[in-house]
Design a protein around this motif. Structure first.
Motif, PDB file in Angstrom:
ATOM      1  N   ILE A  21       0.919  -1.223   0.068  1.00  0.00           N
ATOM      2  CA  ILE A  21      -0.023   0.023  -0.001  1.00  0.00           C
ATOM      3  C   ILE A  21       0.950   1.238  -0.088  1.00  0.00           C
ATOM      4  N   GLY A  22       0.586   2.323  -1.018  1.00  0.00           N
ATOM      5  CA  GLY A  22       1.462   3.318  -0.967  1.00  0.00           C
ATOM      6  C   GLY A  22       2.540   3.226  -1.841  1.00  0.00           C
ATOM      7  N   LEU A  25       8.811   5.943  -2.951  1.00  0.00           N
ATOM      8  CA  LEU A  25       9.755   5.479  -3.119  1.00  0.00           C
ATOM      9  C   LEU A  25      10.023   4.037  -2.395  1.00  0.00           C
ATOM     10  N   ASP A  46      -2.690   5.845  -4.033  1.00  0.00           N
ATOM     11  CA  ASP A  46      -3.949   6.567  -4.276  1.00  0.00           C
ATOM     12  C   ASP A  46      -3.725   7.944  -5.136  1.00  0.00           C
ATOM     13  N   ILE A  62      15.229  13.863  -3.771  1.00  0.00           N
ATOM     14  CA  ILE A  62      15.887  12.530  -2.858  1.00  0.00           C
ATOM     15  C   ILE A  62      17.190  12.815  -2.308  1.00  0.00           C
ATOM     16  N   CYS A  63      17.236  12.854  -0.909  1.00  0.00           N
ATOM     17  CA  CYS A  63      18.510  12.770  -0.167  1.00  0.00           C
ATOM     18  C   CYS A  63      18.869  11.668   0.363  1.00  0.00           C
ATOM     19  N   SER A 116      -7.357   4.296  -3.372  1.00  0.00           N
ATOM     20  CA  SER A 116      -7.043   4.755  -2.024  1.00  0.00           C
ATOM     21  C   SER A 116      -7.559   3.406  -0.974  1.00  0.00           C
ATOM     22  N   SER A 152       2.680   3.773   3.052  1.00  0.00           N
ATOM     23  CA  SER A 152       1.766   4.770   2.894  1.00  0.00           C
ATOM     24  C   SER A 152       2.062   5.964   3.503  1.00  0.00           C
ATOM     25  N   GLY A 153       3.281   5.940   4.328  1.00  0.00           N
ATOM     26  CA  GLY A 153       3.661   7.215   4.977  1.00  0.00           C
ATOM     27  C   GLY A 153       2.699   7.523   6.115  1.00  0.00           C
ATOM     28  N   SER A 192       4.303  20.570   3.993  1.00  0.00           N
ATOM     29  CA  SER A 192       4.712  21.856   3.089  1.00  0.00           C
ATOM     30  C   SER A 192       4.026  21.620   1.586  1.00  0.00           C
ATOM     31  N   TRP A 234      11.010  24.419   1.295  1.00  0.00           N
ATOM     32  CA  TRP A 234      10.545  23.400   2.338  1.00  0.00           C
ATOM     33  C   TRP A 234      10.044  23.862   3.585  1.00  0.00           C
ATOM     34  N   ALA A 364       7.646   0.351   5.490  1.00  0.00           N
ATOM     35  CA  ALA A 364       8.904   0.845   4.871  1.00  0.00           C
ATOM     36  C   ALA A 364       8.718   2.401   4.379  1.00  0.00           C
TER      37      ALA A 364
HETATM   38  C1  LIG Z   1       8.194  19.385   2.366  1.00  0.00           C
HETATM   39  C2  LIG Z   1       9.236  18.207   2.618  1.00  0.00           C
HETATM   40  C3  LIG Z   1      10.439  18.376   2.454  1.00  0.00           C
HETATM   41  C4  LIG Z   1      11.379  17.201   2.347  1.00  0.00           C
HETATM   42  N1  LIG Z   1      12.745  17.180   2.082  1.00  0.00           N
HETATM   43  C5  LIG Z   1      13.323  16.071   1.622  1.00  0.00           C
HETATM   44  C6  LIG Z   1      14.414  16.087   1.019  1.00  0.00           C
HETATM   45  O1  LIG Z   1      14.991  17.098   0.763  1.00  0.00           O
HETATM   46  N2  LIG Z   1      14.980  14.869   0.720  1.00  0.00           N
HETATM   47  C7  LIG Z   1      14.451  13.680   1.246  1.00  0.00           C
HETATM   48  O2  LIG Z   1      14.968  12.734   0.893  1.00  0.00           O
HETATM   49  N3  LIG Z   1      13.177  13.769   2.001  1.00  0.00           N
HETATM   50  C8  LIG Z   1      12.755  14.988   2.235  1.00  0.00           C
HETATM   51  N4  LIG Z   1      11.723  14.908   3.003  1.00  0.00           N
HETATM   52  C9  LIG Z   1      11.207  13.762   3.683  1.00  0.00           C
HETATM   53  C10 LIG Z   1      10.390  12.777   2.736  1.00  0.00           C
HETATM   54  O3  LIG Z   1       9.950  13.307   1.402  1.00  0.00           O
HETATM   55  C11 LIG Z   1       9.669  11.630   3.161  1.00  0.00           C
HETATM   56  O4  LIG Z   1      10.188  11.188   4.444  1.00  0.00           O
HETATM   57  C12 LIG Z   1       9.310  10.419   2.211  1.00  0.00           C
HETATM   58  O5  LIG Z   1       8.951  10.741   1.076  1.00  0.00           O
HETATM   59  C13 LIG Z   1       8.706   9.360   2.981  1.00  0.00           C
HETATM   60  O6  LIG Z   1       8.681   8.217   1.971  1.00  0.00           O
HETATM   61  P1  LIG Z   1       7.525   7.211   1.958  1.00  0.00           P
HETATM   62  O7  LIG Z   1       7.600   6.141   0.715  1.00  0.00           O
HETATM   63  O8  LIG Z   1       7.522   6.430   3.182  1.00  0.00           O
HETATM   64  O9  LIG Z   1       6.413   8.153   1.632  1.00  0.00           O
HETATM   65  P2  LIG Z   1       5.565   8.990   0.541  1.00  0.00           P
HETATM   66  O10 LIG Z   1       6.838   9.802  -0.254  1.00  0.00           O
HETATM   67  O11 LIG Z   1       4.666  10.047   1.247  1.00  0.00           O
HETATM   68  O12 LIG Z   1       4.760   8.024  -0.233  1.00  0.00           O
HETATM   69  C14 LIG Z   1       3.767   7.069   0.437  1.00  0.00           C
HETATM   70  C15 LIG Z   1       2.618   7.392  -0.775  1.00  0.00           C
HETATM   71  O13 LIG Z   1       1.680   6.512  -0.216  1.00  0.00           O
HETATM   72  C16 LIG Z   1       0.412   7.041  -0.678  1.00  0.00           C
HETATM   73  N5  LIG Z   1      -1.033   6.804   0.080  1.00  0.00           N
HETATM   74  C17 LIG Z   1      -0.961   7.117   1.405  1.00  0.00           C
HETATM   75  N6  LIG Z   1      -2.003   6.812   1.755  1.00  0.00           N
HETATM   76  C18 LIG Z   1      -2.572   5.845   0.895  1.00  0.00           C
HETATM   77  C19 LIG Z   1      -3.810   5.051   0.843  1.00  0.00           C
HETATM   78  N7  LIG Z   1      -4.611   4.755   1.858  1.00  0.00           N
HETATM   79  N8  LIG Z   1      -3.867   4.143  -0.086  1.00  0.00           N
HETATM   80  C20 LIG Z   1      -2.944   4.152  -1.276  1.00  0.00           C
HETATM   81  N9  LIG Z   1      -1.936   4.870  -1.197  1.00  0.00           N
HETATM   82  C21 LIG Z   1      -1.750   5.962  -0.187  1.00  0.00           C
HETATM   83  C22 LIG Z   1       0.647   8.418  -0.638  1.00  0.00           C
HETATM   84  O14 LIG Z   1      -0.162   9.121  -1.656  1.00  0.00           O
HETATM   85  C23 LIG Z   1       1.958   8.784  -1.134  1.00  0.00           C
HETATM   86  O15 LIG Z   1       2.074   8.845  -2.418  1.00  0.00           O
HETATM   87  C24 LIG Z   1      10.700  15.944   2.869  1.00  0.00           C
HETATM   88  C25 LIG Z   1       9.582  15.827   3.373  1.00  0.00           C
HETATM   89  C26 LIG Z   1       8.563  17.098   3.211  1.00  0.00           C
HETATM   90  C27 LIG Z   1       7.229  17.084   3.399  1.00  0.00           C
END
Ligand SMILES: Cc1cc2nc3c(=O)[nH]c(=O)nc-3n(C[C@H](O)[C@H](O)[C@H](O)COP(=O)(O)OP(=O)(O)OC[C@H]3O[C@@H](n4cnc5c(N)ncnc54)[C@H](O)[C@@H]3O)c2cc1C
Length: 583
Positions: A21-22, A25, A46, A62-63, A116, A152-153, A192, A234, A364
């Motif tokens: 789910i989600g 990356l 979603d 991406i950092c 979703s 899904s974060g 943000s 940011w 993850a």
């Molecule tokens: C403004 C900002 C600046 C940042 N700066 C940086 C940076 O410079 N470099 C860096 O590496 N990181 C940065 N981060 C941190 C980083 O972006 C996040 O910690 C990271 O994206 C988390 O990855 P993830 O795959 O867990 O979640 P996400 O990237 O949020 O991906 C999760 C996905 O799951 C989807 N989802 C959620 N709920 C559901 C559902 N119910 N059903 C289906 N899909 C769902 C969401 O739409 C989302 O696309 C920043 C974050 C923010 C907000």
């Protein structure tokens, strides 16, 4: 025409081994890794585009781990290198298309976009199925699976399953974290909406919307550097003192008022050198930093990060500082974040990647089992991608052997680590295992010492030579005692792990910065084999390699095999880190 009654809503059911789910990356990497290891996967996401905060909808860079030789490899490197080749100007739609194709055309993945997840079917502490509403098809999508990963974060499967979570900041004493507040609270980092601008060849007016905030002077934006040429804004961040899930719509309204107000300030309130710049894009979907974190068998803490995370079960690594944003975000008058140092790299344990009380659920991404302090480092996206690859690879082992995530820890952790390293994931402190055929063969080369090709180190190191240095025309040859069946060649080239990243832009000057395939990479190479008689025969030729890791399937008998470098992407001499011949 006669009126007909509308039918009920449609339901489609999918049966797979592993459901993610989600599609940020982390989720993408989990799905791709599992699928490539032969598992049937469904990825429910979603949004219309993949990548989460790295997608064109949010546009974060991406950092990952800081420091020399520490760039993340594996699936995230494959994606970044494809982007360098295909996307020299950093176009966000091209980037989206690369993320899309990596998942959409991976044979074992059913991709459910615009879908979703909002319900589950449980059998005791196990998830049996998840359900999602697909907006574009007005269809309920049901995915039955044995194994699940929540990427899904916001951890949507936690409230649906009753998985244990944490939310907010731990008290300093709970884990003896000196950067934590004295008393626990529910405060988080905020969310943000970003701004991007484009340079033009003539002055550009900007009329702010009446509802935007007004920042007449620079001191209305203390510590918020607003150089639109190289800042992605940011710090336009709110929500850390509210509910980072349930208040999102209201917080988006606030973020847009700030974002348009900041651009009005840059354009119309004092000279910021922005006369010829126009507003190009504003994010309307807030990028989230923090909300629910799963509780796993282990909770990673600040002090474990500081001690370099030397876990026996490390399956990924971080190396970004503990970048702890003030919960008040934009409304905090001081610096918006504090960078507390963290070693790079530090190991992240497998036990932080699955739920403690839901027996078939991994996590993850930013939602893994950490304290708030540790999460302020592990949340960066290259780290999240490597966590996803670890989970997807664990799912492949679990699916094959009928195990739960916890049983993979108890019974198969060494195999998981081996597979990850074989797929070019770096696990600090561990050496990759070399196949017996390669280890026992005689190795010679046309130039230099080829032994580093089979020393188990697939990236540069300061204290030893870990590569064979070659120029076009050079070869390295394995000769076996007797003819052997060769099924696989594995090569690791040099994609320059110290190159400048990221590639994707935050502003668009008239002359864009161009990116390309690293000149350190081998472009053309071929694989020859010698059968009993000793005559060389070419069995594989590549003329446009853009990747660091190449795995080539063969099915030949050979007495010897050699890799010949033909061309490079620019450098006269290049490094090869690994050349394995496998049976
Ligand atoms: C403004 C900002 C600046 C940042 N700066 C940086 C940076 O410079 N470099 C860096 O590496 N990181 C940065 N981060 C941190 C980083 O972006 C996040 O910690 C990271 O994206 C988390 O990855 P993830 O795959 O867990 O979640 P996400 O990237 O949020 O991906 C999760 C996905 O799951 C989807 N989802 C959620 N709920 C559901 C559902 N119910 N059903 C289906 N899909 C769902 C969401 O739409 C989302 O696309 C920043 C974050 C923010 C907000």
């Amino acid at each position: 025409m006669t009126a007909i009654p509308a039918q009920g809503l449609r339901t489609q059911t999918h049966a797979v081994d592993f459901c993610v789910i989600g599609g940020g990356l982390a989720g993408m990497s989990a799905a791709i890794a599992a699928a490539r290891h032969g598992v049937r996967v469904a990825l429910m996401h979603d949004r219309p585009v993949l990548g989460g905060n790295a997608s064109s909808e949010i546009r974060m860079w991406i950092c990952g781990a800081h420091g020399k030789n520490n760039l993340e490899t594996g699936i995230i490197e494959e994606i970044r290198l494809a982007n360098r080749y295909r996307n020299s100007t950093g176009n966000w739609s091209v980037w989206d298309s690369i993320l899309y194709e990596k998942v959409r055309f991976e044979p074992n993945i059913t991709l459910l976009l615009n879908c979703s997840c909002n319900a589950v079917e449980m059998a005791g502490t196990r998830i049996g199925a998840v359900k999602g509403w697909q907006l574009t098809t007005q269809t309920w999508q049901v995915v039955k699976a044995r194994l699940f990963a929540d990427c899904s974060g916001d951890s949507i499967l936690a409230p649906l399953t009753g998985a244990e979570i944490r939310w907010g900041r731990e008290a300093r004493d709970e884990f003896k974290e000196d950067i934590a507040p004295p008393v626990a609270d529910r405060k988080t980092m905020g969310m943000s909406c970003l701004i991007q601008a484009r340079e033009t060849d003539r002055p550009q007016p900007f009329v702010p919307p009446a509802w935007a905030y007004h920042y007449a002077r620079d001191d209305a934006l203390p510590h918020r550097g607003h150089n639109f040429r190289n800042s992605n804004f940011w710090w336009i961040e709110v929500g850390g003192e509210q509910d980072a899930i349930h208040d999102t719509e209201q917080l988006r309204d606030e973020l847009l008022k700030i974002a348009f107000g900041v651009w009005d300030h840059i354009k119309n309130q004092g000279d910021h050198g922005a006369q010829n710049w126009a507003l190009e894009w504003v994010g309307f979907l807030p990028g989230k930093r923090e909300s629910r974190r799963y509780v796993g068998d282990h909770i990673l803490t600040q002090n474990e990060i500081r001690a370099e995370g030397r876990f026996d079960d490390l399956v990924a690594y971080g190396g970004w500082p503990m970048d702890d944003h003030h919960p008040a975000g934009f409304y905090h008058p001081g610096e918006p974040t504090t960078f507390h140092p963290a070693p790079s790299p530090f190991g992240i344990p497998y036990r932080a990647l699955y739920s403690r009380n839901i027996s078939n659920l991994w996590c993850a991404g930013r939602n893994i089992s950490t304290t708030h302090a540790a999460m302020s480092s592990t949340r960066v996206m290259a780290t999240c991608a490597t966590l996803g690859q670890a989970v997807g690879t664990a799912a492949a082992i679990a699916a094959r052997d009928g195990l739960t995530p916890r049983e993979v820890y108890k019974q198969r952790i060494c195999e998981l680590q081996r597979r990850l390293m074989d797929d070019d994931c770096y696990l600090p402190g561990l050496l990759r295992e070399i196949p017996g055929l390669t280890r026992n063969a005689k190795l010679i080369a046309s130039t230099g010492d080829p032994e580093p090709l089979r020393n188990g180190w697939d990236r540069p190191a300061d204290d030893k030579e870990t590569s064979w240095i070659a120029a076009p025309g050079d070869w390295a040859t394995y000769t076996f005692d007797q003819p052997v069946k060769l099924r696989r060649i594995r090569l690791v080239f040099d994609s320059d792990l110290n190159r400048q990243e990221p590639v994707m832009p935050c502003a668009y000057p008239l002359l864009p910065v161009l990116h390309a395939v690293p000149p350190t990479l081998v472009k053309g190479f071929h694989i020859d084999i010698a059968r009993q008689d000793g005559a060389w025969e070419t069995v594989f030729t590549e003329t446009c390699n853009i990747q660091r890791l190449r795995q080539i399937s063969l099915d030949v008998m050979a007495h010897a095999c050699r890799c010949v470098v033909d061309t490079t992407w620019g450098n006269a001499k290049v490094r090869l880190f690994a050349f394995d011949a496998g049976g």
